[in-house]
Design a protein around this motif. Structure first.
Motif, PDB file in Angstrom:
ATOM      1  N   ASP A   3       0.832  -1.214   0.000  1.00 15.41           N
ATOM      2  CA  ASP A   3       0.000   0.000   0.000  1.00 15.41           C
ATOM      3  C   ASP A   3       0.863   1.259   0.000  1.00 15.41           C
ATOM      4  O   ASP A   3       0.563   2.233  -0.695  1.00 15.41           O
ATOM      5  CB  ASP A   3      -0.945   0.015   1.205  1.00 15.41           C
ATOM      6  N   GLU A   4       1.948   1.243   0.756  1.00 13.66           N
ATOM      7  CA  GLU A   4       2.850   2.405   0.792  1.00 13.66           C
ATOM      8  C   GLU A   4       3.540   2.605  -0.559  1.00 13.66           C
ATOM      9  O   GLU A   4       3.702   3.740  -1.006  1.00 13.66           O
ATOM     10  CB  GLU A   4       3.906   2.228   1.891  1.00 13.66           C
ATOM     11  N   LEU A   5       3.951   1.516  -1.180  1.00 13.80           N
ATOM     12  CA  LEU A   5       4.584   1.616  -2.497  1.00 13.80           C
ATOM     13  C   LEU A   5       3.628   2.239  -3.512  1.00 13.80           C
ATOM     14  O   LEU A   5       4.016   3.109  -4.299  1.00 13.80           O
ATOM     15  CB  LEU A   5       5.043   0.241  -2.987  1.00 13.80           C
ATOM     16  N   VAL A   6       2.381   1.806  -3.491  1.00 11.72           N
ATOM     17  CA  VAL A   6       1.384   2.354  -4.412  1.00 11.72           C
ATOM     18  C   VAL A   6       1.169   3.838  -4.136  1.00 11.72           C
ATOM     19  O   VAL A   6       1.077   4.647  -5.060  1.00 11.72           O
ATOM     20  CB  VAL A   6       0.069   1.544  -4.327  1.00 11.72           C
ATOM     21  N   ARG A   7       1.119   4.217  -2.861  1.00  7.33           N
ATOM     22  CA  ARG A   7       0.966   5.654  -2.524  1.00  7.33           C
ATOM     23  C   ARG A   7       2.140   6.486  -3.024  1.00  7.33           C
ATOM     24  O   ARG A   7       1.989   7.658  -3.339  1.00  7.33           O
ATOM     25  CB  ARG A   7       0.800   5.825  -1.014  1.00  7.33           C
ATOM     26  N   LEU A   8       3.311   5.867  -3.120  1.00  6.33           N
ATOM     27  CA  LEU A   8       4.493   6.567  -3.623  1.00  6.33           C
ATOM     28  C   LEU A   8       4.527   6.609  -5.153  1.00  6.33           C
ATOM     29  O   LEU A   8       5.441   7.170  -5.736  1.00  6.33           O
ATOM     30  CB  LEU A   8       5.771   5.898  -3.107  1.00  6.33           C
ATOM     31  N   GLY A   9       3.538   5.985  -5.781  1.00  4.45           N
ATOM     32  CA  GLY A   9       3.476   5.993  -7.238  1.00  4.45           C
ATOM     33  C   GLY A   9       4.244   4.861  -7.891  1.00  4.45           C
ATOM     34  O   GLY A   9       4.488   4.890  -9.095  1.00  4.45           O
ATOM     35  N   LEU A  10       4.626   3.874  -7.106  1.00  5.57           N
ATOM     36  CA  LEU A  10       5.329   2.710  -7.642  1.00  5.57           C
ATOM     37  C   LEU A  10       4.371   1.536  -7.746  1.00  5.57           C
ATOM     38  O   LEU A  10       3.378   1.462  -7.030  1.00  5.57           O
ATOM     39  CB  LEU A  10       6.506   2.328  -6.746  1.00  5.57           C
ATOM     40  N   GLY A  11       4.707   0.621  -8.621  1.00  5.22           N
ATOM     41  CA  GLY A  11       3.929  -0.598  -8.720  1.00  5.22           C
ATOM     42  C   GLY A  11       4.439  -1.607  -7.720  1.00  5.22           C
ATOM     43  O   GLY A  11       5.338  -1.320  -6.914  1.00  5.22           O
ATOM     44  N   ILE A  12       3.864  -2.770  -7.777  1.00  5.96           N
ATOM     45  CA  ILE A  12       4.339  -3.891  -6.974  1.00  5.96           C
ATOM     46  C   ILE A  12       4.539  -5.057  -7.939  1.00  5.96           C
ATOM     47  O   ILE A  12       3.990  -5.053  -9.039  1.00  5.96           O
ATOM     48  CB  ILE A  12       3.349  -4.254  -5.846  1.00  5.96           C
ATOM     49  N   PRO A  13       5.344  -6.041  -7.564  1.00  2.23           N
ATOM     50  CA  PRO A  13       5.555  -7.175  -8.467  1.00  2.23           C
ATOM     51  C   PRO A  13       4.231  -7.849  -8.819  1.00  2.23           C
ATOM     52  O   PRO A  13       3.299  -7.889  -8.011  1.00  2.23           O
ATOM     53  CB  PRO A  13       6.449  -8.118  -7.663  1.00  2.23           C
ATOM     54  N   THR A  14       4.150  -8.380 -10.007  1.00  2.50           N
ATOM     55  CA  THR A  14       2.936  -9.031 -10.487  1.00  2.50           C
ATOM     56  C   THR A  14       2.476 -10.110  -9.525  1.00  2.50           C
ATOM     57  O   THR A  14       1.281 -10.216  -9.221  1.00  2.50           O
ATOM     58  CB  THR A  14       3.182  -9.638 -11.885  1.00  2.50           C
ATOM     59  N   ILE A  15       3.395 -10.918  -9.027  1.00  4.49           N
ATOM     60  CA  ILE A  15       3.029 -12.010  -8.118  1.00  4.49           C
ATOM     61  C   ILE A  15       2.499 -11.455  -6.802  1.00  4.49           C
ATOM     62  O   ILE A  15       1.521 -11.957  -6.256  1.00  4.49           O
ATOM     63  CB  ILE A  15       4.231 -12.958  -7.874  1.00  4.49           C
ATOM     64  N   THR A  16       3.115 -10.391  -6.283  1.00  2.80           N
ATOM     65  CA  THR A  16       2.632  -9.764  -5.058  1.00  2.80           C
ATOM     66  C   THR A  16       1.213  -9.252  -5.259  1.00  2.80           C
ATOM     67  O   THR A  16       0.341  -9.430  -4.403  1.00  2.80           O
ATOM     68  CB  THR A  16       3.566  -8.613  -4.630  1.00  2.80           C
ATOM     69  N   ASP A  17       0.962  -8.635  -6.407  1.00  2.00           N
ATOM     70  CA  ASP A  17      -0.376  -8.140  -6.727  1.00  2.00           C
ATOM     71  C   ASP A  17      -1.375  -9.296  -6.755  1.00  2.00           C
ATOM     72  O   ASP A  17      -2.462  -9.208  -6.180  1.00  2.00           O
ATOM     73  CB  ASP A  17      -0.339  -7.404  -8.066  1.00  2.00           C
TER      74      ASP A  17
END
Length: 199
Positions: A110-124
């Protein structure tokens, strides 16, 4: 050239303009390695490469690290980071926003997304499965780890699934689909003669 997987007999005298994108990147890395550095800094090494070239360069980076070379990788691709790094430093507006083991940082999706970054496909994918009450391990970073986590949850009996429902690959997005970096997984009901499965 041998250290980056290129045959000197075949590539030693060739013009750089006759090389593929992945070969050019490996030749550039070979030039740097000739200076015997203790640290190799790579900025978006796989950007612009086709999938095969990208995989070749990522395998080469992993091999160089396995040989004892410290590699600093600068990337916007969280999938690359998940595959290659042990420690992840996230910069935001010129300051360190996160720093730690890769699983710990990606656990803060959630913090990564708020920073405008994605997350790894598997994590998603894992997070979306958890939102559907499938208690898979949130720290899975590879397809094999995700499969193992799903199997573990199924074996432990800690979730039930609708009989006859499985996830299948589909390129069309529709309500209820799980969308992860260009791939959409949708629930489909297989013919009754086939056994159901999640993946």
């Amino acid at each position: 050239l041998l250290r980056v997987g290129l045959d000197p007999e075949r590539f030693g005298r060739r013009s750089p303009f006759s090389l593929s994108g992945g070969e050019m990147r490996r030749v550039a890395i070979a030039g740097v390695l000739a200076m015997a550095p203790r640290v190799l800094v790579l900025d978006e090494p796989a950007a612009g490469l086709d999938p095969a070239g990208k995989q070749e360069i990522l395998v080469q980076i992993r091999d160089l690290h396995a040989q004892g070379l410290t590699v600093v990788l600068i990337t916007h691709s969280m999938d690359e980071a998940a595959q290659l790094v042990q420690r992840l430093v996230v910069l935001a507006q010129g300051a360190v926003a996160m720093d730690g083991p890769v699983r710990g940082v990606f656990g803060r999706a959630d913090e990564l997304v708020r920073l405008g970054l994605g997350i790894p496909t598997i994590t998603d994918l894992v997070l979306r499965l958890r939102r559907r009450d499938i208690p898979v391990s949130v720290d899975a970073l590879t397809m094999d780890e995700a499969r193992a986590a799903i199997r573990e949850a199924r074996i432990s009996g800690s979730f039930t699934r609708t009989p006859g429902v499985r996830l299948a690959k589909n390129r069309v997005r529709s309500p209820g689909n799980i969308k992860t970096s260009g791939k959409t997984w949708r629930k489909v009901t297989p013919p009754s003669s086939r056994r159901s499965a999640w993946l």
